[in-house]
Design an enzyme around this catalytic site. Structure first.
Site, PDB file in Angstrom:
ATOM      1  N   GLY A  75       0.854  -1.319  -0.014  1.00 38.31           N
ATOM      2  CA  GLY A  75       0.042  -0.176  -0.034  1.00 38.31           C
ATOM      3  C   GLY A  75       0.689   1.330   0.030  1.00 38.31           C
ATOM      4  O   GLY A  75       0.661   2.195  -0.590  1.00 38.31           O
ATOM      5  N   ASN A 158      -7.207   4.604   9.288  1.00 42.48           N
ATOM      6  CA  ASN A 158      -6.452   3.509   9.619  1.00 42.48           C
ATOM      7  C   ASN A 158      -6.639   3.337  11.351  1.00 42.48           C
ATOM      8  O   ASN A 158      -6.386   2.412  11.984  1.00 42.48           O
ATOM      9  CB  ASN A 158      -5.196   3.008   9.283  1.00 42.48           C
ATOM     10  N   GLN A 186      -7.465   0.640   4.020  1.00 44.04           N
ATOM     11  CA  GLN A 186      -8.248   0.203   5.106  1.00 44.04           C
ATOM     12  C   GLN A 186      -9.739  -0.430   4.683  1.00 44.04           C
ATOM     13  O   GLN A 186     -10.429  -1.072   5.511  1.00 44.04           O
ATOM     14  CB  GLN A 186      -8.224   0.906   6.299  1.00 44.04           C
ATOM     15  N   HIS A 208      -2.371  -7.513   2.371  1.00 42.21           N
ATOM     16  CA  HIS A 208      -2.354  -8.003   3.789  1.00 42.21           C
ATOM     17  C   HIS A 208      -3.386  -7.525   4.650  1.00 42.21           C
ATOM     18  O   HIS A 208      -3.348  -7.904   5.937  1.00 42.21           O
ATOM     19  CB  HIS A 208      -0.764  -7.802   4.198  1.00 42.21           C
ATOM     20  N   THR A 244      10.185  -7.272 -12.206  1.00 43.23           N
ATOM     21  CA  THR A 244       9.745  -8.730 -12.310  1.00 43.23           C
ATOM     22  C   THR A 244       8.339  -8.944 -11.387  1.00 43.23           C
ATOM     23  O   THR A 244       8.553  -8.505 -10.127  1.00 43.23           O
ATOM     24  CB  THR A 244      10.729  -9.838 -12.058  1.00 43.23           C
ATOM     25  N   CYS A 332       2.328   1.783  12.030  1.00 49.27           N
ATOM     26  CA  CYS A 332       3.631   2.453  11.721  1.00 49.27           C
ATOM     27  C   CYS A 332       3.931   3.500  12.819  1.00 49.27           C
ATOM     28  O   CYS A 332       5.132   3.752  12.955  1.00 49.27           O
ATOM     29  CB  CYS A 332       3.355   3.263  10.551  1.00 49.27           C
TER      30      CYS A 332
HETATM   31  N1  PLP Z   1      -2.585   3.393   3.906  1.00 46.25           N
HETATM   32  C1  PLP Z   1      -3.230   3.231   5.102  1.00 46.25           C
HETATM   33  C2  PLP Z   1      -4.504   3.658   5.282  1.00 46.25           C
HETATM   34  C3  PLP Z   1      -2.682   1.895   5.922  1.00 46.25           C
HETATM   35  O1  PLP Z   1      -3.526   1.715   6.864  1.00 46.25           O
HETATM   36  C4  PLP Z   1      -1.578   1.373   5.532  1.00 46.25           C
HETATM   37  C5  PLP Z   1      -1.166   0.430   6.579  1.00 46.25           C
HETATM   38  O2  PLP Z   1      -1.375   0.167   7.741  1.00 46.25           O
HETATM   39  C6  PLP Z   1      -0.767   1.862   4.486  1.00 46.25           C
HETATM   40  C7  PLP Z   1      -1.430   2.736   3.641  1.00 46.25           C
HETATM   41  C8  PLP Z   1       0.492   1.027   3.872  1.00 46.25           C
HETATM   42  O3  PLP Z   1       0.332  -0.037   3.532  1.00 46.25           O
HETATM   43  P1  PLP Z   1       1.426  -1.173   3.607  1.00 46.25           P
HETATM   44  O4  PLP Z   1       1.488  -1.726   4.854  1.00 46.25           O
HETATM   45  O5  PLP Z   1       0.718  -2.494   2.536  1.00 46.25           O
HETATM   46  O6  PLP Z   1       2.463  -0.461   3.097  1.00 46.25           O
END
Ligand code: PLP
Length: 395
Positions: A75, A158, A186, A208, A244, A332
């Site tokens: 993402g 999120n 999300q 994921h 790839t 994060c």
């Molecule tokens: N955007 C949102 C709203 C998310 O909640 C997240 C991950 O928690 C991401 C982007 C990033 O996704 P990824 O973990 O696949 O990089």
């Protein structure tokens, strides 16, 4: 109460277990059908065929053309490609250097915007939100300038789960001919994501989050949207993202997305009922607890709170000792002691924002899981408050 033998996983916004049916679908592409999708012999063609079928599945769910789908590594990459790719392409065409986003985006969007400001002379407007973390479409309208080249507002937050009025914002963007991106990471698998109904030009997903594998994402890009590739090399993904392809991951993503949408109605109904039981139980049993995010316009699985006078991290440690996996906000930002930018943008004072807890439900959760949390959480909060110098009772 006895600690249950199993772990109670309540952090589905951070990640999800891969569905066994998804693992099964992916398996052959590691060991038997391992060809490079660019190779012309049969093994390669098989891989290309699997990718084409996965692309068609994703396109069908988003109501777009398969060629409008770019597979990425996550993402975050999708968000980065959307923002930088459009910003640079637009500036190259002399369209301007102004971007509009919200003040509650995931760091994959907000830090990208900050870098575009700091190192590349873009100007970014960060829209405020109300106390429920909702963006007002009129604010979007007011923020638009003649040199606005991109608008990016997330589909659902999120941390607190608030669902944004994406279709309304999209209509406003399109009236002015401005590309509109939404981070739907999300929302993927839970909310309907018809790109035409939503009036979006770019949309990010990550496997994921919907019981697919880690390390694979999607960026939908509407035909005709200016986009400079950020990763150059081979002609993969119609020259928009070299490298790839992760064939097994892509097959897994498409399988997981289809399973999620095939069963979205029943899953959402069941999980929403669990969420409501959890929210009601927490608010009834814990004084000075506040639900964060919108009371109704929220993701089916998100129950998030702030508890006055205590630290979210201490709650997490205590829950973990009892086998409960939770989060104090986004995965994060959990390594940082800064209060969440989302809660601050909602007007929650910093000292209260420190006491945040996010519980995100998923397919495998049961009423028993919720009841166990409701049994132990009030005691944890009470115990921590007894130790807190901030708690009025201790002064
Ligand atoms: N955007 C949102 C709203 C998310 O909640 C997240 C991950 O928690 C991401 C982007 C990033 O996704 P990824 O973990 O696949 O990089």
């Amino acid at each position: 109460m006895e600690r249950p033998a199993k772990v109670i996983y309540l952090d589905h916004a951070a990640t999800t277990a891969v569905d066994p049916r998804v693992v099964e679908a992916m398996q052959p592409y590691w060991t038997e059908r391992y060809g490079n999708a660019s190779s012309i012999y049969s093994l390669g063609r098989e891989a290309a065929q699997a990718m084409a079928s996965a692309r068609a599945t994703v396109a069908d769910i988003l109501h777009c053309e398969p060629k409008e789908i770019i597979f990425t590594s996550c993402g975050s990459e999708s968000d980065n490609l959307a923002l930088r790719g459009v910003a640079f392409a637009q500036r190259h065409r002399g369209k301007g250097h102004h971007i509009i986003t919200s003040s509650i985006e995931h760091h994959a969007v907000s830090h990208t915007c900050e870098q575009l400001e700091k190192y590349f002379d873009f100007e970014v407007t960060y829209l405020p939100v109300d106390r429920y973390a909702m963006v007002d479409p009129d604010e979007v309208r007011r923020a638009i300038r003649d040199d606005t080249v991109l608008i990016s507002v997330m589909t659902a937050n999120n941390e607190v789960g608030t669902i944004q009025p994406i279709a309304e914002i999209g209509r406003i963007a399109h009236e002015r001919g401005i590309p509109f991106h939404t981070d739907a990471v999300q929302a993927g698998g839970a909310l309907p994501l018809d790109v035409n109904d939503l009036h979006v030009d770019l949309l990010s997903l990550s496997a994921h989050k919907f019981y697919g594998p880690k390390g694979v994402g999607v960026l939908y890009v509407r035909k005709g949207t200016p986009l400079l590739s950020m990763q150059t090399g081979g002609a993969h993904e119609r020259k928009r993202r070299a490298g790839t392809e992760n064939v097994a991951g892509i097959v897994g993503l498409a399988t997981a997305l289809k399973l999620a949408y095939d069963h979205a109605a029943e899953n959402n109904a069941r999980i929403t009922a669990l969420r409501e039981r959890l929210i009601r139980g927490v608010l009834e049993s814990i004084p000075d607890a506040q639900l964060t995010g919108h009371p109704t316009q929220r993701l089916p699985n998100n129950a998030s709170f702030v508890f006055k006078y205590i630290e979210g991290e201490s709650i997490l440690i205590n829950l973990d000792l009892l086998g409960i996996c939770a989060s104090s906000g986004s995965a994060c930002s959990s390594a940082s002691l800064e209060p969440s930018h989302v809660l601050l943008a909602m007007g929650i004072p910093a000292e209260v924002a420190h006491g945040s807890l996010r519980l995100t439900l998923g397919r495998e959760n049961t009423e028993e899981d919720v009841d166990y949390v409701l049994q132990v959480l009030p005691g944890i909060v009470k115990k921590l408050r007894m130790m807190s110098p901030l708690y009025p009772g201790n002064k």
